[in-house]
Design an enzyme around this catalytic site. Structure first.
Site, PDB file in Angstrom:
ATOM      1  N   ASN A 109      68.655  -5.414   8.548  1.00 12.38           N
ATOM      2  CA  ASN A 109      68.424  -5.271   9.989  1.00 12.38           C
ATOM      3  C   ASN A 109      66.918  -5.230  10.233  1.00 12.38           C
ATOM      4  OD1 ASN A 109      68.253  -4.484  12.655  1.00 12.38           O
ATOM      5  ND2 ASN A 109      69.049  -2.405  12.317  1.00 12.38           N
ATOM      6  N   TRP A 110      66.369  -6.354  10.690  1.00 13.37           N
ATOM      7  CA  TRP A 110      64.912  -6.441  10.854  1.00 13.37           C
ATOM      8  C   TRP A 110      64.411  -5.628  12.034  1.00 13.37           C
ATOM      9  CZ3 TRP A 110      63.498 -12.374  10.223  1.00 13.37           C
ATOM     10  CH2 TRP A 110      63.906 -12.808   8.949  1.00 13.37           C
ATOM     11  N   LYS A 111      65.292  -5.221  12.913  1.00 13.60           N
ATOM     12  CA  LYS A 111      64.890  -4.544  14.167  1.00 13.60           C
ATOM     13  C   LYS A 111      63.883  -5.435  14.913  1.00 13.60           C
ATOM     14  CE  LYS A 111      66.126  -0.259  11.974  1.00 13.60           C
ATOM     15  NZ  LYS A 111      66.057   1.179  11.930  1.00 13.60           N
ATOM     16  N   HIS A 165      74.319   0.122  17.034  1.00 13.03           N
ATOM     17  CA  HIS A 165      73.283   0.748  16.207  1.00 13.03           C
ATOM     18  C   HIS A 165      72.791   2.020  16.901  1.00 13.03           C
ATOM     19  CE1 HIS A 165      69.516   1.503  14.164  1.00 13.03           C
ATOM     20  NE2 HIS A 165      70.044   0.829  13.159  1.00 13.03           N
ATOM     21  N   GLU A 198      69.972   3.191  17.382  1.00 13.64           N
ATOM     22  CA  GLU A 198      68.832   3.016  18.285  1.00 13.64           C
ATOM     23  C   GLU A 198      69.290   2.519  19.659  1.00 13.64           C
ATOM     24  OE1 GLU A 198      66.485   0.713  15.549  1.00 13.64           O
ATOM     25  OE2 GLU A 198      66.281   2.517  14.323  1.00 13.64           O
ATOM     26  N   GLU A 250      75.855   5.045   9.249  1.00 13.65           N
ATOM     27  CA  GLU A 250      74.419   5.306   9.233  1.00 13.65           C
ATOM     28  C   GLU A 250      74.140   6.668   9.847  1.00 13.65           C
ATOM     29  OE1 GLU A 250      71.971   1.467   9.013  1.00 13.65           O
ATOM     30  OE2 GLU A 250      72.374   1.857  11.111  1.00 13.65           O
ATOM     31  N   GLY A 272      65.270   5.578   8.767  1.00 13.73           N
ATOM     32  CA  GLY A 272      63.816   5.527   8.839  1.00 13.73           C
ATOM     33  C   GLY A 272      63.119   6.808   8.438  1.00 13.73           C
ATOM     34  N   SER A 287      67.621   4.733   5.043  1.00 12.76           N
ATOM     35  CA  SER A 287      66.647   4.897   3.958  1.00 12.76           C
ATOM     36  C   SER A 287      67.128   4.337   2.619  1.00 12.76           C
ATOM     37  CB  SER A 287      66.241   6.370   3.831  1.00 12.76           C
ATOM     38  OG  SER A 287      65.611   6.800   5.028  1.00 12.76           O
ATOM     39  N   GLY A 303      67.170  -1.186   6.841  1.00 11.06           N
ATOM     40  CA  GLY A 303      66.202  -1.391   7.905  1.00 11.06           C
ATOM     41  C   GLY A 303      64.820  -1.668   7.339  1.00 11.06           C
ATOM     42  N   GLY A 304      64.004  -0.623   7.218  1.00 14.92           N
ATOM     43  CA  GLY A 304      62.603  -0.764   6.793  1.00 14.92           C
ATOM     44  C   GLY A 304      62.423  -1.626   5.544  1.00 14.92           C
TER      45      GLY A 304
HETATM   46  P1  PGA Z   1      66.245   2.297   7.457  1.00  9.61           P
HETATM   47  O1  PGA Z   1      67.109   1.797   8.731  1.00  9.61           O
HETATM   48  O2  PGA Z   1      66.759   1.528   6.252  1.00  9.61           O
HETATM   49  O3  PGA Z   1      64.836   1.962   7.801  1.00  9.61           O
HETATM   50  O4  PGA Z   1      66.494   3.764   7.314  1.00  9.61           O
HETATM   51  C1  PGA Z   1      68.471   1.507   8.632  1.00  9.61           C
HETATM   52  C2  PGA Z   1      68.997   0.987   9.944  1.00  9.61           C
HETATM   53  O5  PGA Z   1      68.536   1.458  11.008  1.00  9.61           O
HETATM   54  O6  PGA Z   1      69.882   0.110   9.976  1.00  9.61           O
END
Ligand code: PGA
Length: 268
Positions: free
Chosen positions: A18-20, A110, A112, A180, A186, A226, A247-248
Site C-alpha cells: 500500500n503505497w499510500k 483502510h 486512514e 491492521e 506506521g 509495521s 505500508g512504509g
Molecule cells: P505500515 O502501514 O506498514 O507503514 O505500518 C501499513 C498500512 O497502513 O497498510
C-alpha cells in the site's frame, strides 16, 4: 521452525504494498521496473507467492501499461473506490474505471480512510459491494485502536467491523481481509505473531459464517502494521495469516522485494 510452504484451503500467500500517497506516475514506473527486476534476479516464483502493488490513482494507467507491455507477473490495485457506479460524485473513482484499467484489487476501509474521512462500516461494506460488482477483489481492512485493545481485547472490534462490512456481500464472494491494528500502522511496533494469528482466526470464522465454508477456507487474511523484512517470516508461520499489507516498507524497493521473498530468508 520452517515457514509453512502452502496454506490450507489452497490459499496462495499475498504480499500487498500500500503505497499510500507516495510516488508519482514516473516514480511508479521506475519502482515497478526495479521491483520486477529484483524479484526476477532472485528467481522469485510468482505462482508460489502473489505480489500486488497499490499505487495512487494517478499512477494506475502507467503501472497497467508497464505490467502489460513487459508481461510482468505483478498484480495491482487501487487504494479506494466509490460506492457509486457513476454520476455527480466529485473526486470519486468508480469501480468500473478501475476495472477498465485491469486492476485486480482495491483496498477498502483502510484505517486512514476511517479516521481521516470518517468512513463508517456501512460505507466500507458499500465499497466492498461496488468492488465485487465491477469484478475487483476488495481488500477489506479492519483493526482496533490502542483504546479498543485496552478496553475490548484484540478481536472484538475487527470482528464487528468485518461482520458489518460483509452484511450484504453474497455467499462465496472473492474477498481478501486485512487485519491492521491501528496502533501498529506506521508506528514501528508490530503486533505479535500470536495476536495476528488469534485475530486472523476470528476473522476467518466471520468469513465462514457470513460467506460460507468454502469462502472461509479460501479467503486470504493478511496482517498489516509495521511489517518489514525482519518480521515477515514470523507472521507467515501462523496458519491463519496468509500474507501482509505493507505500508512504509512497500515503497523501499529492496526491502519490499525482501518481504516478498520471505521464504528465502527464514532465520535471518
Ligand atoms: P505500515 O502501514 O506498514 O507503514 O505500518 C501499513 C498500512 O497502513 O497498510
Amino acid at each position: 521452525m520452517a515457514v509453512t510452504q502452502g496454506k490450507s484451503g489452497g490459499r496462495t500467500p499475498l504480499i500487498a504494498g500500500n503505497w499510500k500517497m507516495n510516488l508519482d506516475h514516473l516514480q511508479a514506473i521506475a519502482f515497478v521496473q526495479k521491483l520486477a527486476w529484483s524479484l526476477k534476479d532472485a528467481r522469485f516464483d510468482f505462482d508460489d507467492v502473489e505480489v500486488a502493488v497499490f499505487p495512487p490513482f494517478t499512477d494506475l494507467r502507467s503501472v497497467q501499461t508497464l505490467i502489460s507491455a513487459d508481461k510482468l507477473l505483478l498484480k495491482f490495485g487501487a487504494q479506494d473506490v466509490s460506492a457509486h457506479d457513476s454520476g455527480a460524485y466529485t473526486g470519486e473513482v468508480s469501480g468500473a474505471f478501475l476495472s477498465a484499467l485491469d486492476c485486480n484489487y482495491v483496498i477498502v476501509g483502510h484505517s486512514e480512510r476511517r479516521t481521516l474521512h470518517l468512513e463508517t462500516d456501512e460505507q466500507v461494506g458499500a465499497k466492498a459491494l461496488a468492488a465485487i460488482k465491477h469484478g475487483l477483489v476488495p481488500v477489506i481492512c479492519v483493526g482496533e485502536t490502542a483504546d479498543d485493545l485496552a478496553e475490548h481485547g484484540p478481536s472484538a472490534v475487527p470482528v464487528a467491523q468485518l461482520t458489518a462490512a460483509l452484511e450484504n456481500v453474497a455467499e462465496g464472494a472473492d474477498i481478501v481481509v486485512a487485519y491492521e491494528p491501528v496502533w501498529a500502522i506506521g508506528s514501528g511496533q508490530a503486533a505479535t505473531p500470536e495476536q495476528a494469528e488469534q485475530v486472523a482466526a476470528a476473522l476467518r470464522d466471520v468469513v465462514r459464517s457470513r460467506l460460507g465454508d468454502e469462502a472461509g477456507a479460501k479467503t486470504r487474511v493478511l496482517y498489516g502494521g509495521s511489517v518489514k523484512a525482519a518480521n515477515i517470516a514470523s507472521f507467515m508461520r501462523q496458519p491463519n495469516v496468509d500474507g501482509a499489507l505493507v505500508g512504509g516498507a512497500s515503497i523501499q524497493v529492496e526491502e519490499f522485494a525482501s518481504i516478498c521473498r520471505y521464504k528465502a530468508h527464514v532465520g535471518t
